[in-house]
Write an enzyme that holds these catalytic residues in place. Structure first.
Site, PDB file in Angstrom:
ATOM      1  N   CYS A   1      -7.468  -1.560   8.390  1.00 44.12           N
ATOM      2  CA  CYS A   1      -6.118  -1.589   7.802  1.00 44.12           C
ATOM      3  C   CYS A   1      -5.696  -0.177   7.404  1.00 44.12           C
ATOM      4  O   CYS A   1      -4.622   0.297   7.775  1.00 44.12           O
ATOM      5  CB  CYS A   1      -6.073  -2.527   6.601  1.00 44.12           C
ATOM      6  SG  CYS A   1      -6.224  -4.268   7.051  1.00 44.12           S
TER       7      CYS A   1
ATOM      8  N   GLU B   1       0.848  -1.191   0.000  1.00 43.85           N
ATOM      9  CA  GLU B   1       0.000   0.000   0.000  1.00 43.85           C
ATOM     10  C   GLU B   1       0.885   1.244   0.000  1.00 43.85           C
ATOM     11  O   GLU B   1       1.773   1.372   0.829  1.00 43.85           O
ATOM     12  CB  GLU B   1      -0.921   0.002   1.224  1.00 43.85           C
ATOM     13  CG  GLU B   1      -1.870  -1.182   1.293  1.00 43.85           C
ATOM     14  CD  GLU B   1      -2.955  -1.178   0.223  1.00 43.85           C
ATOM     15  OE1 GLU B   1      -3.144  -0.151  -0.467  1.00 43.85           O
ATOM     16  OE2 GLU B   1      -3.628  -2.226   0.084  1.00 43.85           O
TER      17      GLU B   1
END
Length: 180
Positions: free
Chosen positions: A120, A56
């Site tokens: 998350c 990410e």
């Protein structure tokens, strides 16, 4: 699995399980940063939708509407009131992805700019905000779908070591520029 495999000798690895709870994240992440003053924190989360190991690039501040495991959701629907909408990791995820993919592991590594506006993403943003970008987040698929624990452990080991290499190289460049 990563605890069993370890990292290179000059790295102290601390592994914590972070509950899927907004309020715990808001307390725990700053406390861990304060306790360890780490060079880097790498968060790992399971995504039922993931079929690859996903790096990410950034965390998002707003848009949190889903209830956590305590059936709680921040009233503001954000991580840090007044914080920037998006914070990028200082780690060059494209470089990490390219280098880890070149190792020929039996795991596919990809990049994402959206960690999902749930715990998350909330955890990642909180850590990025706390660390001024010295955090990373890796989404992994559920065990066996398609990777084994050993495959994921080896992939995480390679990813974290590459992240540290990228971080150390970028700091060397910064230090070199300051000396002149």
């Amino acid at each position: 699995e990563l605890e069993k495999l370890g990292l290179r000798d000059d790295v102290d690895l601390h592994v914590y399980e972070v509950p899927v709870e907004y309020q715990t994240v808001q307390r725990l992440i700053p406390a861990l940063w304060k306790k360890h003053s780490p060079q880097l924190v790498v968060h790992v989360g399971v995504s039922g939708m993931a079929t690859t190991v996903t790096l990410e690039k950034c965390g998002h501040n707003v848009g949190y509407k889903g209830l956590d495991n305590c059936r709680f959701c921040p009233g503001s629907q954000c991580c840090v009131e007044g914080g920037p909408e998006c914070i990028d990791s200082i780690i060059d995820m494209d470089t990490v992805c390219r280098r880890v993919s070149a190792l020929g592991l039996d795991v596919t590594v990809t990049i994402s700019k959206d960690a999902g506006r749930y715990l998350c993403d909330f955890t990642y943003y909180t850590s990025l905000y706390q660390s001024r970008g010295r955090s990373a987040f890796v989404h992994v698929p559920p065990l066996g779908k398609p990777y084994t624990a050993e495959q994921l452990g080896r992939a995480l080991q390679a990813i974290i070591e590459e992240m540290l290499n990228v971080l150390e190289h970028s700091e060397d460049k910064i230090n070199c520029q300051h000396e002149h």
